[in-house]
Write an enzyme that holds these catalytic residues in place. Structure first.
Site, mmCIF file in Angstrom:
data_model
loop_
_atom_site.group_PDB
_atom_site.id
_atom_site.type_symbol
_atom_site.label_atom_id
_atom_site.label_comp_id
_atom_site.label_asym_id
_atom_site.label_seq_id
_atom_site.Cartn_x
_atom_site.Cartn_y
_atom_site.Cartn_z
ATOM 1 N N ARG A 123 -37.469 -35.726 46.688
ATOM 2 C CA ARG A 123 -36.746 -34.600 47.272
ATOM 3 C C ARG A 123 -36.286 -33.651 46.193
ATOM 4 N NH1 ARG A 123 -32.004 -36.176 49.556
ATOM 5 N NH2 ARG A 123 -31.880 -34.163 50.559
ATOM 6 N N LYS A 188 -30.130 -47.161 44.798
ATOM 7 C CA LYS A 188 -31.241 -46.605 45.588
ATOM 8 C C LYS A 188 -32.444 -47.560 45.615
ATOM 9 C CE LYS A 188 -33.810 -42.374 46.392
ATOM 10 N NZ LYS A 188 -33.667 -40.943 46.536
ATOM 11 N N ARG A 324 -16.587 -40.442 46.745
ATOM 12 C CA ARG A 324 -15.477 -39.911 45.949
ATOM 13 C C ARG A 324 -14.651 -41.099 45.469
ATOM 14 N NH1 ARG A 324 -10.843 -37.081 48.219
ATOM 15 N NH2 ARG A 324 -11.939 -37.192 50.181
HETATM 16 C C1 BTN Z 1 -36.683 -39.071 47.501
HETATM 17 O O1 BTN Z 1 -36.629 -38.268 46.547
HETATM 18 O O2 BTN Z 1 -35.725 -39.821 47.755
HETATM 19 C C2 BTN Z 1 -37.917 -39.130 48.369
HETATM 20 C C3 BTN Z 1 -39.027 -39.898 47.711
HETATM 21 C C4 BTN Z 1 -40.283 -40.013 48.562
HETATM 22 C C5 BTN Z 1 -41.414 -40.671 47.810
HETATM 23 C C6 BTN Z 1 -42.599 -40.940 48.687
HETATM 24 S S1 BTN Z 1 -43.784 -42.017 47.934
HETATM 25 C C7 BTN Z 1 -44.928 -41.690 49.216
HETATM 26 C C8 BTN Z 1 -44.811 -40.214 49.516
HETATM 27 N N1 BTN Z 1 -45.677 -39.439 48.651
HETATM 28 C C9 BTN Z 1 -44.976 -38.649 47.829
HETATM 29 O O3 BTN Z 1 -45.477 -37.887 46.978
HETATM 30 N N2 BTN Z 1 -43.678 -38.790 48.051
HETATM 31 C C10 BTN Z 1 -43.407 -39.723 49.120
#
Ligand code: BTN
Length: 326
Positions: A123, A188, A324
């Site tokens: 993201r 995470k 927080r």
């Molecule tokens: C995040 O940043 O939290 C989301 C990550 C999403 C990763 C997955 S792996 C399969 C799919 N292909 C990608 O290029 N990204 C998503």
């Protein structure tokens, strides 16, 4: 480049025994130098391979993804929905691959899994660390006709599907962080990236799921927040990636049928059940750089975050939440 010779090499090595280079070369039908090149490429891609007096061996067990095994593990009604399962050794991004299939009008829905991604997307323009055969990189495309009213809630609904899949495999204490992080004890475990394209009144979406399964430490150096993998969550035993892939696909497909019919409404209770931040004091970081302090109150029927602030309840469609402290 991970090609079918590399996969054949991994299959030979997956017994955990040491194999002489000549035996490996003969086994896959390559010259010794070409075999060595592939072994080195696999090492560079993060596969834990070592050489001792008896030959090459894997330092940790490896389970390659198998399309037929995944398909067989799907519930028949979900399997019948899928037009195709693409299993790739290496790709830039499984999301990018399926977006292209959407744009070229291929029959949907399609699932795509890769053993590694060269440019995995996270993201907010981040990259997603995607070493070979270590984690799960899975995307699923779906064509809505017509486009649903609140498409942004689909990424929350996808989080519900992933937690349900993990619970189905016996993994516990998994929670969600708005909008779509998958956490274990506030570290995470995985993430969801939803990308969409509009074709008139129709909307094509690609739901991309990344789950850390057995992340090699050296591959995690670029991760800028506390993280965990399923091996640790599962007390040191690595869950089967094929079972995981099937459970996630199965739950995603079930969820999509419900979402297509009713939207997020009937999935919201589960989202709130898995919400790791409900009732907690949080800071919301807005894209403008502003911050809002408040107490997280779950989400509304459109997937917006509800925050109890000193001015009363406010709702937010975008932003990043953190706890927080103090
Ligand atoms: C995040 O940043 O939290 C989301 C990550 C999403 C990763 C997955 S792996 C399969 C799919 N292909 C990608 O290029 N990204 C998503």
């Amino acid at each position: 480049m991970i090609d079918h010779f590399s996969l054949a090499l991994l299959t030979l090595l997956s017994d955990g025994q040491s194999h002489a280079i000549n035996t490996l070369a003969k086994g896959v039908g390559l010259e010794v130098t070409a075999t060595l090149e592939r072994l080195q490429a696999l090492q560079a891609a993060g596969v834990k391979l070592a050489l001792n007096d008896d030959g090459w061996h894997l330092l940790q067990p490896l389970e390659c993804l198998e399309r037929e095994q995944i398909r067989a593990l799907l519930e028949p009604c979900q399997a019948s929905l899928l037009s195709e399962i693409c299993l790739l050794h290496s790709i830039d991004s499984t999301n990018a691959y399926l977006l292209q299939k959407l744009e070229t009008g291929q029959r949907q829905p399609i699932a795509c899994l890769a053993e590694c991604q060269q440019a995995g997307r996270g993201r907010r323009g981040r990259t997603w660390s995607s070493p070979f055969a270590a984690n799960l990189y899975l995307s699923l495309s779906w064509l809505f006709d017509p486009a649903p009213a609140h498409l942004s809630a689909l990424s929350l609904a996808s989080g519900v599907a992933v937690v349900r899949a993990l619970e189905r495999l016996g993994l516990t204490d998994i929670s969600l962080k708005w909008p779509n992080d998958i956490l274990w004890q506030h570290r995470k475990l995985g993430g969801i990236l939803l990308e969409s394209r509009f074709f008139g009144r129709r909307a094509g979406v690609v739901i991309g799921i990344g789950l850390n399964v057995a992340m090699p430490e050296q591959e995690a150096t670029g991760i800028d927040q506390p993280w965990v993998d399923l091996r640790e969550v599962n007390g040191g035993d690595t869950p089967s990636r094929n079972q995981l892939a099937a459970a996630v696909l199965d739950e995603l497909l079930q969820m999509l049928v419900v979402f297509e019919a009713d939207g997020f409404i009937s999935l919201r209770d589960d989202w709130q059940r898995f919400d790791g931040f409900y009732g907690q004091p949080v800071v919301l970081h807005l894209p403008s750089g502003e911050q809002r302090h408040g107490v997280a109150q779950g989400v509304d029927e459109q997937g917006a975050l509800r925050l109890a602030t000193e001015w009363g309840e406010e709702r937010f469609a975008v932003g990043e939440v953190s706890l927080r402290r103090g």
